[in-house]
Design an enzyme around this catalytic site. Structure first.
Site, PDB file in Angstrom:
ATOM      1  N   ASP A  78       1.970   3.517   3.362  1.00 43.77           N
ATOM      2  CA  ASP A  78       1.780   2.320   4.169  1.00 43.77           C
ATOM      3  C   ASP A  78       2.838   1.297   3.800  1.00 43.77           C
ATOM      4  OD1 ASP A  78       0.745   0.602   6.044  1.00 43.77           O
ATOM      5  OD2 ASP A  78      -1.129   0.197   4.992  1.00 43.77           O
ATOM      6  N   LYS A  79       2.861   0.235   4.563  1.00 48.33           N
ATOM      7  CA  LYS A  79       3.759  -0.882   4.317  1.00 48.33           C
ATOM      8  C   LYS A  79       2.992  -2.170   4.566  1.00 48.33           C
ATOM      9  CE  LYS A  79       5.764  -3.680   7.470  1.00 48.33           C
ATOM     10  NZ  LYS A  79       5.068  -4.399   8.565  1.00 48.33           N
ATOM     11  N   HIS A  80       3.392  -3.238   3.876  1.00 47.82           N
ATOM     12  CA  HIS A  80       2.778  -4.536   4.113  1.00 47.82           C
ATOM     13  C   HIS A  80       3.872  -5.589   4.167  1.00 47.82           C
ATOM     14  CE1 HIS A  80      -0.107  -7.831   4.020  1.00 47.82           C
ATOM     15  NE2 HIS A  80       0.726  -8.421   3.179  1.00 47.82           N
ATOM     16  N   SER A  81       3.739  -6.497   5.111  1.00 52.34           N
ATOM     17  CA  SER A  81       4.667  -7.622   5.210  1.00 52.34           C
ATOM     18  C   SER A  81       3.895  -8.917   5.000  1.00 52.34           C
ATOM     19  CB  SER A  81       5.337  -7.649   6.584  1.00 52.34           C
ATOM     20  OG  SER A  81       6.067  -8.852   6.756  1.00 52.34           O
ATOM     21  N   THR A 118      -0.440  -8.320  13.665  1.00 51.92           N
ATOM     22  CA  THR A 118      -0.281  -6.981  14.240  1.00 51.92           C
ATOM     23  C   THR A 118      -1.472  -6.602  15.120  1.00 51.92           C
ATOM     24  OG1 THR A 118       1.089  -6.221  12.392  1.00 51.92           O
ATOM     25  CG2 THR A 118      -0.031  -4.526  13.677  1.00 51.92           C
ATOM     26  N   ARG A 166     -11.550 -19.264  -0.709  1.00 49.46           N
ATOM     27  CA  ARG A 166     -10.198 -19.753  -1.007  1.00 49.46           C
ATOM     28  C   ARG A 166      -9.711 -20.679   0.086  1.00 49.46           C
ATOM     29  NH1 ARG A 166      -6.788 -14.552  -1.373  1.00 49.46           N
ATOM     30  NH2 ARG A 166      -5.048 -16.037  -1.440  1.00 49.46           N
ATOM     31  N   SER A 181      -5.753  -9.694  -3.253  1.00 50.44           N
ATOM     32  CA  SER A 181      -6.235  -9.590  -1.882  1.00 50.44           C
ATOM     33  C   SER A 181      -5.484  -8.515  -1.114  1.00 50.44           C
ATOM     34  CB  SER A 181      -6.074 -10.942  -1.175  1.00 50.44           C
ATOM     35  OG  SER A 181      -6.470 -10.858   0.178  1.00 50.44           O
ATOM     36  N   LYS A 185      -6.782  -3.930  -0.729  1.00 50.54           N
ATOM     37  CA  LYS A 185      -7.013  -3.283   0.562  1.00 50.54           C
ATOM     38  C   LYS A 185      -6.066  -2.112   0.771  1.00 50.54           C
ATOM     39  CE  LYS A 185      -6.779  -7.141   3.023  1.00 50.54           C
ATOM     40  NZ  LYS A 185      -6.874  -8.290   2.112  1.00 50.54           N
ATOM     41  N   LYS A 186      -4.811  -2.288   0.381  1.00 51.82           N
ATOM     42  CA  LYS A 186      -3.845  -1.202   0.550  1.00 51.82           C
ATOM     43  C   LYS A 186      -4.212  -0.010  -0.335  1.00 51.82           C
ATOM     44  CE  LYS A 186      -1.379  -3.019   3.713  1.00 51.82           C
ATOM     45  NZ  LYS A 186      -1.355  -2.424   5.062  1.00 51.82           N
TER      46      LYS A 186
END
Length: 427
Positions: A78-81, A118, A166, A181, A185-186
């Site tokens: 996966d990827k996260h931005s 997204t 938060r 956070s 999840k990832k």
């Protein structure tokens, strides 16, 4: 535990594990949660405590496994931005990676501020469902190679509760809390490799390069500590990515890239992220070879076919999915009005202030200014000229897609940040 955090003392990880479990089960007073968050926000956490927090949050909900689905976890990625104006990479990257033989179970979010996330962009596609449970996600990934679903309380439920607190306590901008956070999840997706795109610049969450690097290192350390092979790419967020900003508009541009066309900066960023993951999993011997593989599947139609199959698997009717891949402008929501802005000078575009354009797009309805706001999928901004382009006086450089009338203030801001000061046109 709060006192130990304030004194920067180390403490047994069981303290964090018990705290997170109580949060997930709603067995701790919100006042104590607020106190704990403020302590972490002000004094931080030691690295081992940060990893323990991330692991506990991951384990507070369901963790997806792949071996029982007949998938080699080594190829689940996966990827996260951290987000950006015109950042539509996931929509192209997931099917491109699937076309290269990887599996992508992507959990994505909605946008608050700027433009949609997204999930908001994908929901511009008629019938596209992002409400996918882990069992169904596994089925889609096994069949198609990729699935993009909305985050839910099933995965890392403690995160949803902590994030809500938060938000109201002003403790969002904490590197340990951001790290836990995102990575919890990832990691719960059951992936083996992860690429992080950490933005820096005027429209980024971390505006200074130093802060972006600090966050990148924190997330990489936490993910690697949980057994997820992770790297970070720090990229600039001063100008919009691509030529389009807005939900339907960004789907249009994504489909163009999946058809082997589209803006060069967008293709380069997708190739950079995808190339890294292909190299990390051994699918390519170098990142450059991986980048070439991504470009190839974007050119030969195989990434587009994976995208089409993903759409159908996530609720889009066959005929709509087919037309989306060939004539997306006939399928996607569009605005009722378009206003064209023209350049008042000739020269070269040396600056496009992403934050200014993001604010205007948000005010048009492309993003949320507060929780509960409804996204208008059809509105946004379309740039006919990009950074570095030559432009002549009288050229149409920006098209504003809108439903409500544009007031003089918005036009003046766009003119000021476009055809005059922001473009820094030089004779």
């Amino acid at each position: 535990m709060c006192e130990k955090i304030r004194n920067r003392e180390k403490f047994p990880h069981v303290f964090i594990e018990n705290f997170v479990q109580q949060v997930a089960n709603n067995k701790i007073p919100v006042e104590q949660v607020e106190e704990w968050l403020r302590a972490v926000y002000e004094f931080g956490l030691h690295d081992d405590a940060k990893i323990a927090l991330t692991k506990s949050m991951m384990e507070s909900g369901e963790i997806i496994t792949w071996e029982d689905a007949g998938i080699n976890r080594d190829f689940v990625v996966d990827k996260h931005s951290t987000g950006g104006v015109g950042d539509k990479m996931s929509i192209m990257l997931a099917p491109a990676l699937a076309a290269c033989g990887l599996y992508v179970p992507m959990l994505a979010g909605r946008g608050l501020g700027h433009t949609g996330g997204t999930i908001d962009k994908l929901e511009a596609i008629p019938g596209f469902s992002t409400d996918i449970n882990p069992k169904r996600m596994k089925e889609i990934v096994l069949d198609v190679g990729c699935c993009i679903a909305a985050q839910s309380s099933i995965i890392a439920p403690a995160d949803a509760i902590l994030y809500a607190v938060r938000d109201v306590t002003g403790t969002v901008a904490s590197i340990p809390l951001i790290t836990a956070s995102i990575i919890s999840k990832k990691a719960a997706e059951g992936i083996s490799s992860l690429v992080l795109d950490v933005k820096t610049g005027i429209a980024a969450f971390m505006q200074s390069e130093g802060a972006a690097i600090e966050l990148a290192k924190s997330m990489v350390d936490a993910a690697n500590g949980l057994g997820v092979n992770t790297i970070a790419q720090v990229t600039t967020m001063n100008s919009p990515i691509g030529n389009k900003v807005g939900n339907s508009l960004e789907i249009l541009e994504s489909v163009k890239v999946l058809n082997g066309e589209g803006p060069l900066d967008t293709i380069e960023l997708v190739s950079l992220q995808g190339g890294a993951l292909l190299h990390m999993t051994g699918k390519s011997t170098t990142i450059e070879e991986g980048k070439m593989m991504i470009r190839e599947v974007l050119s030969d139609g195989s990434a587009l076919e994976c995208f089409r199959k993903m759409c159908v698997s996530q609720g889009v009717e066959d005929d709509i999915a087919n037309k989306l891949c060939t004539e997306p402008e006939k399928i996607l929501p569009c605005s009722s009005k378009k206003t064209v802005l023209y350049s008042s000078k000739s020269g070269f575009i040396s600056k496009l202030n992403a934050m200014t354009f993001a604010k205007i797009a948000c005010e048009l309805g492309a993003g949320r200014q507060k929780l509960g706001d409804v996204i208008n999928h059809g509105v946004g901004l379309e740039f006919n000229h990009c950074l570095g382009d030559e432009i002549n006086e009288g050229d149409a450089w920006l098209i504003v897609h809108h439903d409500n009338n544009l007031n003089s203030e918005k036009i003046e801001i766009l003119d000021g940040w476009g055809s005059l000061s922001s473009l820094n046109l030089k004779e």
